[in-house]
Design a protein around this motif. Structure first.
Motif, PDB file in Angstrom:
ATOM      1  N   LYS A 106     -11.495  61.090  16.342  1.00  0.00           N
ATOM      2  CA  LYS A 106      -9.775  61.804  15.933  1.00  0.00           C
ATOM      3  C   LYS A 106      -8.731  61.464  16.439  1.00  0.00           C
ATOM      4  O   LYS A 106      -7.671  60.729  16.109  1.00  0.00           O
ATOM      5  N   ARG A 151      -8.202  57.902  15.418  1.00  0.00           N
ATOM      6  CA  ARG A 151      -7.374  57.962  14.170  1.00  0.00           C
ATOM      7  C   ARG A 151      -5.579  57.949  14.124  1.00  0.00           C
ATOM      8  O   ARG A 151      -5.173  57.658  13.931  1.00  0.00           O
ATOM      9  N   GLN A 152      -5.889  58.782  15.094  1.00  0.00           N
ATOM     10  CA  GLN A 152      -4.396  59.470  15.128  1.00  0.00           C
ATOM     11  C   GLN A 152      -3.384  58.481  15.611  1.00  0.00           C
ATOM     12  O   GLN A 152      -2.010  58.235  15.228  1.00  0.00           O
ATOM     13  N   GLN A 153      -3.896  58.625  16.804  1.00  0.00           N
ATOM     14  CA  GLN A 153      -2.669  57.152  17.561  1.00  0.00           C
ATOM     15  C   GLN A 153      -2.798  55.661  16.183  1.00  0.00           C
ATOM     16  O   GLN A 153      -1.632  55.433  16.003  1.00  0.00           O
ATOM     17  N   GLN A 154      -4.047  55.545  15.841  1.00  0.00           N
ATOM     18  CA  GLN A 154      -3.544  54.064  14.822  1.00  0.00           C
ATOM     19  C   GLN A 154      -2.553  54.731  13.345  1.00  0.00           C
ATOM     20  O   GLN A 154      -1.844  53.818  13.404  1.00  0.00           O
ATOM     21  N   ARG A 155      -2.657  56.281  13.408  1.00  0.00           N
ATOM     22  CA  ARG A 155      -2.227  56.661  12.603  1.00  0.00           C
ATOM     23  C   ARG A 155      -0.689  56.323  12.216  1.00  0.00           C
ATOM     24  O   ARG A 155       0.307  55.950  11.931  1.00  0.00           O
ATOM     25  N   LYS A 156      -0.015  56.982  13.753  1.00  0.00           N
ATOM     26  CA  LYS A 156       1.037  56.799  14.236  1.00  0.00           C
ATOM     27  C   LYS A 156       2.010  55.281  14.422  1.00  0.00           C
ATOM     28  O   LYS A 156       2.641  55.504  14.585  1.00  0.00           O
ATOM     29  N   ALA A 173       0.484  52.913  12.590  1.00  0.00           N
ATOM     30  CA  ALA A 173       0.639  52.619  11.937  1.00  0.00           C
ATOM     31  C   ALA A 173       1.976  52.556  11.216  1.00  0.00           C
ATOM     32  O   ALA A 173       3.543  51.806  10.649  1.00  0.00           O
ATOM     33  N   LEU A 174       2.443  53.859  11.411  1.00  0.00           N
ATOM     34  CA  LEU A 174       3.317  54.604  11.022  1.00  0.00           C
ATOM     35  C   LEU A 174       5.002  54.002  11.373  1.00  0.00           C
ATOM     36  O   LEU A 174       6.048  54.086  10.790  1.00  0.00           O
ATOM     37  N   THR A 222       6.072  50.621  10.206  1.00  0.00           N
ATOM     38  CA  THR A 222       6.070  50.625   8.715  1.00  0.00           C
ATOM     39  C   THR A 222       7.381  51.186   9.218  1.00  0.00           C
ATOM     40  O   THR A 222       8.578  50.764   7.756  1.00  0.00           O
TER      41      THR A 222
END
Ligand code: SF4
Ligand code: SF4
Length: 285
Positions: free
Chosen positions: A245, A248-253, A255-256, A259
């Motif tokens: 989890k 995944r949070q780190q990856q989302r951050k 990616a954000l 972007t």
């Protein structure tokens, strides 16, 4: 022709030679190791009933639904061996044999030395019901046992060279580890020690009790082990899920952030390209 290698052997009639391990030793001269099985010394032992049942199952596809039960004793008019269906109530078999037993009078299920005293005859005949004896004592001592005098008679009588008096002390004291150390599980429950004991101690009853206690303890330990392993696995699974989890949070951050950085760069580029080149036009005037 398949019986050409069969050999019929006559052996001395001496109790408890009919017991599996003793029979193997008498016939082959080999001893089944302590807490081992006959297969450990390359021997498989079947009684006649099992051999017959295996043949019927393989050759005719018949399930095992009956067995031969010996019904005997001084209160039985028509003593004999009877093929009995499993599930037949014992009182039916006993009345078929013409027993003069009073209702509630105890009888023995099993042999005279190793059998159990029962009084309820509504029990069904099962695969292990080899014999019913009506009208004899089961060999269990009726009087109050006297203290052990350490005469050693029980050890002399034991066919598997155990020390019944030691096993008795440890079983009575519920020192089950010690009883196991003294090879309690090699006891074949033949009852010879109880039979010869001058103090009339029902030794074999103590041994049966101790074995049951040890087996119950082992089952509980096994259950506790299963529960502990399940708990450890759950904790491990939860930790792994937490790690996944977080990843995944780190990856989302990341990616954000990427972007946003890309958008900011794009915005900066379009802003710089939209600005008028005023300096050049002023110079040409
Ligand atoms: S035979 Fe009975 S009295 Fe003698 S040593 Fe064994 S348990 Fe004790
Ligand atoms: S019942 Fe007694 S004599 Fe028989 S094997 Fe066990 S300890 Fe030995």
């Amino acid at each position: 022709p398949h019986l050409k290698d069969t050999k019929v052997v006559s052996i001395p009639t001496r109790y408890p030679t009919g017991s599996e391990k003793q029979l193997i030793q008498v016939i082959t001269g080999k001893q089944v190791p302590s807490r081992g099985l006959p297969i450990d010394i390359g021997v498989v032992s079947h009684n006649v009933g099992t051999t017959y049942a295996v043949a019927r199952a393989i050759k005719h596809g018949e399930p095992l639904i009956s067995r031969i039960v010996t019904v005997t004793g001084r209160e039985v008019k028509n003593a004999g061996n009877f093929e009995t269906l499993f599930g037949t109530p014992m009182h039916e078999l006993l009345s078929f044999c013409g027993t003069e037993r009073q209702a509630g009078e105890p009888f023995i299920l099993g042999g005279p030395m190793m059998g159990y005293n029962l009084s309820g005859d509504h029990l069904p005949v099962t695969k292990t019901a080899n014999c019913i004896i009506v009208g004899v004592d089961d060999g269990a001592k009726s009087s109050t046992p006297l203290p052990c005098i350490r005469c050693g008679e029980c050890a002399v009588a034991c066919p598997v060279s155990l020390l019944p008096q030691q096993l008795y002390w440890y079983s009575r004291a519920k020192d089950l580890d010690k009883a196991s150390e003294y090879n309690l599980f090699d006891c074949i429950e033949c009852g010879c020690c109880s039979y010869v004991c001058p103090s009339e101690i029902p030794l074999v009853h103590y041994f049966r009790f101790a074995k049951t206690e040890i087996m119950t303890q082992q089952q509980e330990n096994a259950k506790a082990d299963v529960a502990r392993i399940r708990h450890e696995n759950r904790l491990e699974r939860l930790e792994q899920e937490q790690q996944e989890k977080e990843l995944r949070q780190q990856q989302r951050k990341a990616a954000l952030a990427a972007t946003q950085a890309a958008k900011a760069k794009q915005a900066a580029e379009s802003e710089s390209s939209a600005e008028p080149t005023t300096t050049d036009s002023q110079e040409t005037q």
